[in-house]
Scaffold this active site. Structure first.
Site, short mmCIF file in Angstrom:
data_model
loop_
_atom_site.label_atom_id
_atom_site.label_comp_id
_atom_site.label_asym_id
_atom_site.label_seq_id
_atom_site.Cartn_x
_atom_site.Cartn_y
_atom_site.Cartn_z
N GLU A 107 108.48 57.84 113.17
CA GLU A 107 107.53 57.79 114.29
C GLU A 107 108.21 57.10 115.45
O GLU A 107 108.90 56.09 115.27
CB GLU A 107 106.30 57.01 113.87
CG GLU A 107 105.28 56.99 115.00
CD GLU A 107 103.89 56.73 114.48
OE1 GLU A 107 103.22 57.65 114.02
OE2 GLU A 107 103.51 55.57 114.55
N TYR A 119 116.89 61.79 118.19
CA TYR A 119 116.28 62.46 117.03
C TYR A 119 116.30 63.97 117.21
O TYR A 119 116.59 64.72 116.27
CB TYR A 119 114.84 61.97 116.83
CG TYR A 119 114.73 60.49 116.53
CD1 TYR A 119 115.65 59.85 115.71
CD2 TYR A 119 113.70 59.72 117.07
CE1 TYR A 119 115.56 58.50 115.43
CE2 TYR A 119 113.60 58.36 116.80
CZ TYR A 119 114.53 57.76 115.98
OH TYR A 119 114.43 56.43 115.72
#
Ligand SMILES: CC(C)(COP(=O)(O)OP(=O)(O)OC[C@H]1O[C@@H](n2cnc3c(N)ncnc32)[C@H](O)[C@@H]1OP(=O)(O)O)[C@@H](O)C(=O)NCCC(=O)NCCS
Length: 147
Positions: A107, A119
């Site tokens: 997250e 990411y």
């Protein structure tokens, strides 16, 4: 510059604990990190400058059966934007594969653009949004399937 990536130890944490907030990041407390390092379900690595052994960053995941959650990934402030985060995350994913992990979740704060970029570059996909999960921003849930 040559780097080495190793399993993170309590003595690594001792080495950086006094500069953790100033030089790395302020979102984790030393004692929480220590608990993670001592847990059988967590796996943390460091990246060090080969010549001097200076710690430039660290990252880790927590395992649940064949999935893992990235708990933290941090690069020392004066070494950011040099692909060290990418090296750390790639190595963490390799370690996860070796431990038979099939899916990794994480997250990230929607305002944390360097982390989001890192990411996405590695192949994480957005799977959901938690509205106002952080004070003034959303949490973005991401995952990557490992083969
Ligand atoms: C997130 C973090 C680990 C990245 O480490 P890093 O070594 O700088 O990562 P990299 O250099 O491999 O990649 C960063 C990417 O973000 C990009 N980037 C940097 N600032 C950016 C910005 N303001 N907007 C968009 N992209 C940005 C870089 O260009 C790079 O992408 P590229 O490789 O396509 O050029 C580092 O910024 C950090 O420690 N942040 C504080 C802790 C944190 O927020 N961790 C994530 C918690 S979920």
């Amino acid at each position: 510059m040559d780097f080495k990536i190793e399993k993170m130890t309590i003595s690594d944490l001792e080495e950086i604990k006094d500069v953790l907030e100033k030089d790395f990041d302020d979102f984790w407390k030393v004692n929480t990190l220590k608990e993670e390092l001592l847990s059988n379900y967590s796996y943390f690595i460091t990246i060090k400058l080969d010549k001097t052994n200076e710690i430039l960053g660290f990252a880790g995941f927590k395992k649940t059966l064949d999935t893992a959650d990235i708990m933290n990934i941090v690069v020392r402030k004066d070494f950011r934007n040099k692909k060290i985060g990418k090296k750390l995350l790639s190595s963490l994913i390799k370690k996860a594969k070796e431990q038979d992990i099939k899916t990794i979740f994480l997250e990230v704060n929607s305002k944390n653009l360097p982390a989001l970029k890192l990411y996405e570059n590695i192949g994480f996909k957005k799977i959901g949004i938690r509205k106002n999960y952080y004070k003034n921003s959303d949490g973005i849930n991401m995952k990557i399937e490992l083969d």
